[in-house]
Motif scaffolding. Sequence first.
Motif, PDB file in Angstrom:
ATOM      1  N   MET A 182       0.818  -1.181   0.000  1.00 12.33           N
ATOM      2  CA  MET A 182       0.000   0.000   0.000  1.00 12.33           C
ATOM      3  C   MET A 182       0.867   1.252   0.000  1.00 12.33           C
ATOM      4  SD  MET A 182      -3.117  -1.366   2.247  1.00 12.33           S
ATOM      5  CE  MET A 182      -2.176  -2.697   2.908  1.00 12.33           C
ATOM      6  N   ARG A 183       2.020   1.119   0.583  1.00 14.57           N
ATOM      7  CA  ARG A 183       2.935   2.256   0.594  1.00 14.57           C
ATOM      8  C   ARG A 183       3.293   2.645  -0.839  1.00 14.57           C
ATOM      9  NH1 ARG A 183       8.190   1.122   3.768  1.00 14.57           N
ATOM     10  NH2 ARG A 183       6.737  -0.507   4.297  1.00 14.57           N
ATOM     11  N   VAL A 184       3.486   1.645  -1.705  1.00 13.36           N
ATOM     12  CA  VAL A 184       3.810   1.918  -3.105  1.00 13.36           C
ATOM     13  C   VAL A 184       2.670   2.670  -3.765  1.00 13.36           C
ATOM     14  CG1 VAL A 184       4.270   0.844  -5.340  1.00 13.36           C
ATOM     15  CG2 VAL A 184       5.335  -0.086  -3.282  1.00 13.36           C
ATOM     16  N   ALA A 185       1.442   2.230  -3.517  1.00 11.42           N
ATOM     17  CA  ALA A 185       0.271   2.875  -4.132  1.00 11.42           C
ATOM     18  C   ALA A 185       0.106   4.301  -3.632  1.00 11.42           C
ATOM     19  CB  ALA A 185      -0.986   2.064  -3.841  1.00 11.42           C
ATOM     20  N   ARG A 186       0.389   4.524  -2.356  1.00 14.77           N
ATOM     21  CA  ARG A 186       0.223   5.869  -1.802  1.00 14.77           C
ATOM     22  C   ARG A 186       1.337   6.822  -2.220  1.00 14.77           C
ATOM     23  NH1 ARG A 186      -1.808   3.705   3.841  1.00 14.77           N
ATOM     24  NH2 ARG A 186      -4.021   3.717   3.385  1.00 14.77           N
ATOM     25  N   ASN A 187       2.523   6.279  -2.416  1.00 16.20           N
ATOM     26  CA  ASN A 187       3.671   7.122  -2.729  1.00 16.20           C
ATOM     27  C   ASN A 187       3.962   7.242  -4.214  1.00 16.20           C
ATOM     28  OD1 ASN A 187       4.065   7.523   0.005  1.00 16.20           O
ATOM     29  ND2 ASN A 187       5.493   5.831   0.208  1.00 16.20           N
ATOM     30  N   CYS A 188       3.131   6.641  -5.051  1.00 18.90           N
ATOM     31  CA  CYS A 188       3.365   6.743  -6.482  1.00 18.90           C
ATOM     32  C   CYS A 188       3.041   8.157  -6.962  1.00 18.90           C
ATOM     33  CB  CYS A 188       2.545   5.710  -7.245  1.00 18.90           C
ATOM     34  SG  CYS A 188       0.767   5.918  -7.130  1.00 18.90           S
ATOM     35  N   GLY A 189       3.663   8.529  -8.036  1.00 16.44           N
ATOM     36  CA  GLY A 189       3.468   9.876  -8.580  1.00 16.44           C
ATOM     37  C   GLY A 189       2.097  10.041  -9.199  1.00 16.44           C
ATOM     38  N   PRO A 190       1.764  11.274  -9.542  1.00 12.20           N
ATOM     39  CA  PRO A 190       0.441  11.542 -10.119  1.00 12.20           C
ATOM     40  C   PRO A 190       0.237  10.883 -11.484  1.00 12.20           C
ATOM     41  CG  PRO A 190       1.801  13.516 -10.157  1.00 12.20           C
ATOM     42  CD  PRO A 190       2.569  12.470  -9.407  1.00 12.20           C
ATOM     43  N   SER A 191       1.311  10.498 -12.146  1.00  8.91           N
ATOM     44  CA  SER A 191       1.175   9.878 -13.465  1.00  8.91           C
ATOM     45  C   SER A 191       0.918   8.370 -13.367  1.00  8.91           C
ATOM     46  CB  SER A 191       2.441  10.123 -14.287  1.00  8.91           C
ATOM     47  OG  SER A 191       3.559   9.520 -13.649  1.00  8.91           O
ATOM     48  N   VAL A 192       1.041   7.790 -12.172  1.00  7.21           N
ATOM     49  CA  VAL A 192       0.825   6.350 -11.980  1.00  7.21           C
ATOM     50  C   VAL A 192      -0.532   6.153 -11.316  1.00  7.21           C
ATOM     51  CG1 VAL A 192       1.706   4.261 -10.905  1.00  7.21           C
ATOM     52  CG2 VAL A 192       3.305   5.999 -11.708  1.00  7.21           C
ATOM     53  N   THR A 193      -1.347   5.309 -11.907  1.00  2.40           N
ATOM     54  CA  THR A 193      -2.688   5.068 -11.366  1.00  2.40           C
ATOM     55  C   THR A 193      -2.679   3.857 -10.441  1.00  2.40           C
ATOM     56  OG1 THR A 193      -3.347   3.588 -13.152  1.00  2.40           O
ATOM     57  CG2 THR A 193      -3.736   5.959 -13.493  1.00  2.40           C
ATOM     58  N   ILE A 194      -3.718   3.769  -9.636  1.00  4.50           N
ATOM     59  CA  ILE A 194      -3.896   2.615  -8.751  1.00  4.50           C
ATOM     60  C   ILE A 194      -4.012   1.346  -9.592  1.00  4.50           C
ATOM     61  CG2 ILE A 194      -5.481   1.531  -7.105  1.00  4.50           C
ATOM     62  CD1 ILE A 194      -3.848   3.778  -5.889  1.00  4.50           C
ATOM     63  N   GLU A 195      -4.652   1.457 -10.740  1.00  2.00           N
ATOM     64  CA  GLU A 195      -4.811   0.303 -11.617  1.00  2.00           C
ATOM     65  C   GLU A 195      -3.461  -0.223 -12.077  1.00  2.00           C
ATOM     66  OE1 GLU A 195      -6.603   3.094 -11.833  1.00  2.00           O
ATOM     67  OE2 GLU A 195      -8.587   2.322 -11.309  1.00  2.00           O
ATOM     68  N   GLN A 196      -2.521   0.682 -12.373  1.00  3.45           N
ATOM     69  CA  GLN A 196      -1.184   0.266 -12.795  1.00  3.45           C
ATOM     70  C   GLN A 196      -0.434  -0.411 -11.648  1.00  3.45           C
ATOM     71  OE1 GLN A 196       0.089   4.136 -14.083  1.00  3.45           O
ATOM     72  NE2 GLN A 196      -0.146   3.627 -16.262  1.00  3.45           N
ATOM     73  N   VAL A 197      -0.539   0.149 -10.465  1.00  2.97           N
ATOM     74  CA  VAL A 197       0.128  -0.445  -9.303  1.00  2.97           C
ATOM     75  C   VAL A 197      -0.455  -1.824  -9.021  1.00  2.97           C
ATOM     76  CG1 VAL A 197       0.553  -0.209  -6.820  1.00  2.97           C
ATOM     77  CG2 VAL A 197       0.692   1.808  -8.297  1.00  2.97           C
ATOM     78  N   ALA A 198      -1.790  -1.941  -9.074  1.00  2.00           N
ATOM     79  CA  ALA A 198      -2.441  -3.226  -8.838  1.00  2.00           C
ATOM     80  C   ALA A 198      -1.981  -4.255  -9.868  1.00  2.00           C
ATOM     81  CB  ALA A 198      -3.955  -3.062  -8.874  1.00  2.00           C
ATOM     82  N   ALA A 199      -1.901  -3.850 -11.120  1.00  3.51           N
ATOM     83  CA  ALA A 199      -1.461  -4.770 -12.171  1.00  3.51           C
ATOM     84  C   ALA A 199      -0.017  -5.210 -11.929  1.00  3.51           C
ATOM     85  CB  ALA A 199      -1.595  -4.108 -13.538  1.00  3.51           C
ATOM     86  N   ASP A 200       0.826  -4.299 -11.470  1.00  4.21           N
ATOM     87  CA  ASP A 200       2.221  -4.645 -11.178  1.00  4.21           C
ATOM     88  C   ASP A 200       2.326  -5.715 -10.100  1.00  4.21           C
ATOM     89  OD1 ASP A 200       3.114  -2.837 -13.062  1.00  4.21           O
ATOM     90  OD2 ASP A 200       3.629  -1.268 -11.606  1.00  4.21           O
ATOM     91  N   PHE A 201       1.411  -5.677  -9.131  1.00  2.00           N
ATOM     92  CA  PHE A 201       1.433  -6.650  -8.046  1.00  2.00           C
ATOM     93  C   PHE A 201       0.552  -7.864  -8.320  1.00  2.00           C
ATOM     94  CE2 PHE A 201       3.080  -2.951  -5.786  1.00  2.00           C
ATOM     95  CZ  PHE A 201       4.146  -3.534  -5.114  1.00  2.00           C
TER      96      PHE A 201
END
Length: 74
Positions: A1-20
Motif C-alpha cells: 500500500m505504501r507503493v500505491a500511496r507514494n506513487c506519482g500523479p502519473s501512476v494510477t492505482i490500476e497500474q500499481v495493482a497490475a504490477d502486483f
Amino acid sequence: MRVARNCGPSVTIEQVAADFGVHAMTLWKWMRRADIDDGTKTGTNSQESAELREARRRIKLLKQENEVLRRAAA
C-alpha cells in the motif's frame, strides 16, 4: 500500500495493482482497510471486527446451549 500511496500523479492505482498482480478494487479495499486501522478514516478496525465476530459466535453458541437446557427442563 505504501507503493500505491507514494506513487506519482502519473501512476494510477490500476497500474500499481497490475504490477502486483491483484485487481484494482482489491488494492482500493486494502488501502481503505489500512486507513481505518490507522485511524485516518472512520469505521470498524480489523481488531474490532474480529472481536465482534467472536462475540457473535459466542452468543450463537450460548443461545443454542440455552435452547437445549430449556428443552431438557420441559
